[in-house]
Every structure is written in structure tokens, then in C-alpha cells.
Enzyme design. Structure first.
Site, PDB file in Angstrom:
ATOM      1  N   SER A  55       9.963 -34.915 -28.088  1.00  0.00           N
ATOM      2  CA  SER A  55      10.400 -33.550 -28.405  1.00  0.00           C
ATOM      3  C   SER A  55      11.884 -33.329 -28.123  1.00  0.00           C
ATOM      4  O   SER A  55      12.490 -32.407 -28.664  1.00  0.00           O
ATOM      5  CB  SER A  55       9.576 -32.531 -27.609  1.00  0.00           C
ATOM      6  N   GLU A  86      -3.890 -28.825 -19.966  1.00  0.00           N
ATOM      7  CA  GLU A  86      -4.374 -29.876 -19.076  1.00  0.00           C
ATOM      8  C   GLU A  86      -3.265 -30.551 -18.271  1.00  0.00           C
ATOM      9  O   GLU A  86      -3.551 -31.235 -17.283  1.00  0.00           O
ATOM     10  CB  GLU A  86      -5.151 -30.933 -19.865  1.00  0.00           C
ATOM     11  N   GLN A  88      -0.311 -28.709 -17.385  1.00  0.00           N
ATOM     12  CA  GLN A  88       0.538 -27.680 -16.775  1.00  0.00           C
ATOM     13  C   GLN A  88       0.581 -27.788 -15.259  1.00  0.00           C
ATOM     14  O   GLN A  88       1.662 -27.714 -14.656  1.00  0.00           O
ATOM     15  CB  GLN A  88       0.063 -26.283 -17.182  1.00  0.00           C
ATOM     16  N   HIS A 110      -1.061 -18.413 -22.239  1.00  0.00           N
ATOM     17  CA  HIS A 110      -2.508 -18.488 -22.073  1.00  0.00           C
ATOM     18  C   HIS A 110      -2.764 -18.443 -20.578  1.00  0.00           C
ATOM     19  O   HIS A 110      -2.062 -19.101 -19.803  1.00  0.00           O
ATOM     20  CB  HIS A 110      -3.044 -19.781 -22.692  1.00  0.00           C
ATOM     21  N   ASP A 193     -10.383 -15.577 -25.196  1.00  0.00           N
ATOM     22  CA  ASP A 193      -9.737 -16.579 -26.032  1.00  0.00           C
ATOM     23  C   ASP A 193     -10.585 -17.847 -26.111  1.00  0.00           C
ATOM     24  O   ASP A 193     -10.824 -18.384 -27.193  1.00  0.00           O
ATOM     25  CB  ASP A 193      -8.352 -16.895 -25.475  1.00  0.00           C
ATOM     26  N   GLU A 197     -12.541 -19.232 -29.509  1.00  0.00           N
ATOM     27  CA  GLU A 197     -12.302 -20.575 -30.033  1.00  0.00           C
ATOM     28  C   GLU A 197     -13.597 -21.370 -30.139  1.00  0.00           C
ATOM     29  O   GLU A 197     -13.843 -22.053 -31.144  1.00  0.00           O
ATOM     30  CB  GLU A 197     -11.317 -21.310 -29.116  1.00  0.00           C
ATOM     31  N   GLU A 229     -17.317 -25.287 -52.114  1.00  0.00           N
ATOM     32  CA  GLU A 229     -18.180 -24.135 -51.843  1.00  0.00           C
ATOM     33  C   GLU A 229     -18.200 -23.717 -50.371  1.00  0.00           C
ATOM     34  O   GLU A 229     -18.303 -22.533 -50.078  1.00  0.00           O
ATOM     35  CB  GLU A 229     -19.611 -24.429 -52.318  1.00  0.00           C
TER      36      GLU A 229
END
Length: 341
Positions: A55, A86, A88, A110, A193, A197, A229
Site C-alpha cells: 500500500s 483481526e 488492529q 467499526h 453491523d 452482514e 435469474e
């Protein structure tokens, strides 16, 4: 029902967030969307990233100021943690907590790690949440289009005395003041939340589509017809519900489809499904789901990786990929480019 208060740009002081230095930790979906929106709203924003991570260069390619995570935390007034749930707690303990100082704002999108106690912030720091109700790529695309996605805000600890005003100003800067901002709590955001989900948006929808697809294919129908469909047309229905509720969807579809809804839908989603939904909600409320998730992820994610691979190899994915790449409505303007965001 209690009165619903929706905050809009006219209710918010955008200059407040412009007076603060903001460190975004992570450049995944939300980090990408929020950091670019903040920058374009005139905010002082830096990215806190691993120098060896993929990143780092992606963020620099967008012209963003990039620092190591410890340096970004030291620089900022507001530290917004946007790395996966997971990891953090581990990153917080190693790179964030030792560099926090009194008076800072610790922010999340979150409430998972705060609500379940995986992260315990120091007492001198305000703990707040701004949670856009859309993936980060949509947060960005809506902002660029002059619109925005709604956000939830929550205040867990208000040491500063102006945490709500900061949260509102931040939410406005990422575009949410254009559509609406609602106040909630860390507990309510986290539990609803996760339930949404698992029961509907991801889990419920995923397995409803796959089971319907398999039912048609196993009965001898073309997998291409089955895909159209039960998967492709779902967006058309969801768009109607999104814009005008279930009533507008019923107004738009045929009488035949509406009658089939009323007389057959409850045979698929019946009281036994609701009972199992209550079981899922209980696992979220008592923390057993959070422990299960963190246990698997911190031990290498074996179960998660196995299930992801099985889903990726399902026939519906192969059929869908072929159809989407062959028709005129193929995704020429995809929100997600894994090489860039």
C-alpha cells in the site's frame, strides 16, 4: 420509535476538521476512500503504513503523504484506524499505543475491537467512530460524483469535550453530510453491523443465491439462465428497494412476481430461519462469534482460507465471470482496481 436526528452539511462546522492533523492507518478499501476524500475536502491527512507493504507505493501514487505508523501517530491529532479488524489489536499494541498522547482522538469505522475489548485505549484519549455505510471504494466514487454515503457516528469516550463535533466534521469531510449522518453507540453499530452482514447482506444473500442457482442447475436448467435469474437480476430488485422501499419494488414488478413474493417467499424464509437468525444474533451479543473469528485469524486463518477458496471455485463464479466479460454491460468502470486501490 424515538425521534430520528439526521445531521447534514448545514448542521456541521467543516472547518473544525480542517484545523486537525489526521493520520489514516491503512490503505485498504476504507483507507483509500476516506483519505482521498479528506484530502479533497482540504484536510491535513497523512497515511500511516508499513514501509514494506504494497500500500505504501499505491498511496504515494495518489500524491498522499505517507509515513511509518509510529511517525503518523506522533504527527496527528486524530488517528483513524482502518486496517482489518483481526490485526488492529496487534498493530495498536506495537505501533499506535506507545505513541499516543493525551488529548488525541482515536477513531474507528467499526466498533469491533473496542466493543469486544481487544483494544483498551488510554484514559486521556477521546474514542470516537465515523462509520460510512458503504465500502470505501463506494465512499470515494460517490464523493467524486458530488454525492456521498450515509455515516454513523458514535462517542465511546469524550475527553476533549467536542468529540461529537469532531466526528460530525470528519463525516462531512468524507461526503456523508451530503446524504445524512446518524448518531449511535459502539455496541449498537458493532452488533447490528455483524448481524446484517451475516444474516442478510453477505451470508444470507450469498447462500440464498448459491442454493437457488444449484436448485435450477440440478434440475437440468442452463447455468447461464440460472445465473441471470437468481444473481444478475438481484441488482435490479435491490436498486428498487434502495430507492423506494419494498413497496416500490412491488409496484415495479409484475403482478405475477408480486403474488409469488407473498405466497412463496415466506416458505423459503420462514420462522425457522428467523429462529436461526436469533441464534446468530445471540452469538454476536455474547462475544462468541468475535472469539471464533479472532481465534481462526490469529492462528493462520485456516478455516477462513478454506471457505474462501471453496466459494471462489463455485460454478456460479465461473459462469458469472464468463457472462460479465461477454456482454455489452460488462464492467468498464469498475470501482475496484486491485493494482491501484
Amino acid at each position: 420509535m424515538s425521534d430520528l436526528k439526521i445531521y447534514m452539511d448545514k448542521d456541521i462546522d467543516l472547518d473544525l476538521i480542517k484545523s486537525k492533523k489526521i493520520a489514516i492507518i491503512g490503505f485498504g478499501s476504507q483507507g483509500y476512500g476516506q483519505s482521498l476524500n479528506l484530502r479533497d475536502s482540504g484536510c491535513d491527512v497523512v497515511l500511516g503504513l508499513r514501509e514494506s507493504g504494497s500500500s505504501w507505493q499505491k498511496a504515494k501514487d495518489y500524491g498522499l503523504n505517507v509515513m511509518s505508523i509510529p511517525d503518523a501517530v506522533k504527527y496527528a491529532d486524530i488517528v483513524q484506524i482502518l486496517i482489518p479488524d483481526e490485526v488492529q489489536a496487534e498493530v495498536y499494541k506495537k505501533d499506535i499505543e506507545p505513541n499516543l498522547r493525551e488529548g488525541q482522538y482515536l477513531m474507528f469505522s467499526h466498533g469491533f475491537n473496542i466493543h469486544y475489548g481487544f483494544i483498551t485505549p488510554p484514559k486521556g484519549v477521546s474514542v470516537i467512530m465515523v462509520a460510512p455505510k458503504a465500502p470505501g471504494h463506494t465512499v470515494r466514487s460517490e464523493y467524486v460524483a458530488g454525492k456521498g454515503v450515509p455515516s454513523l457516528i458514535a462517542i465511546e469516550s469524550d475527553i476533549s469535550g467536542n468529540s461529537k463535533e469532531i466526528a460530525l466534521s470528519y463525516a462531512a469531510a468524507i461526503g456523508s453530510g451530503r446524504t445524512g449522518i446518524i448518531e449511535t453507540t459502539f455496541r449498537e453499530e458493532t452488533e447490528t453491523d455483524l448481524f446484517g452482514e451475516q444474516a442478510v447482506l453477505c451470508g444470507g444473500c450469498d447462500f440464498l443465491i448459491k442454493n437457488a442457482f444449484e436448485t435450477l442447475v440440478e434440475a437440468g436448467y442452463s447455468p447461464y439462465m440460472a445465473y441471470f435469474e437468481v444473481c444478475h437480476e438481484l441488482k435490479l430488485i435491490v436498486d428498487l428497494i434502495y430507492q423506494g422501499g419494498i413497496e416500490d419494488m412491488h409496484y415495479s414488478v409484475s403482478n405475477n412476481a408480486e403474488y409469488g413474493d407473498y405466497t412463496r417467499g415466506s416458505r423459503i424464509i420462514d420462522s425457522s430461519v428467523k429462529s436461526r437468525m436469533k441464534e446468530i444474533l445471540k452469538e454476536i451479543q455474547n462475544g462468541s462469534y468475535a472469539k471464533e473469528f479472532m481465534s481462526d485469524m490469529t492462528s493462520g486463518g485456516g478455516k477462513f482460507k478454506k471457505l474462501r477458496e471453496e466459494s471462489k471455485n463455485h460454478l456460479i463464479e465461473k459462469v458469472g465471470s464468463e457472462i460479465r466479460s461477454s456482454f455489452q454491460w460488462k464492467n468498464d468502470n469498475k470501482l475496484i482496481d486491485k493494482n491501484k486501490n
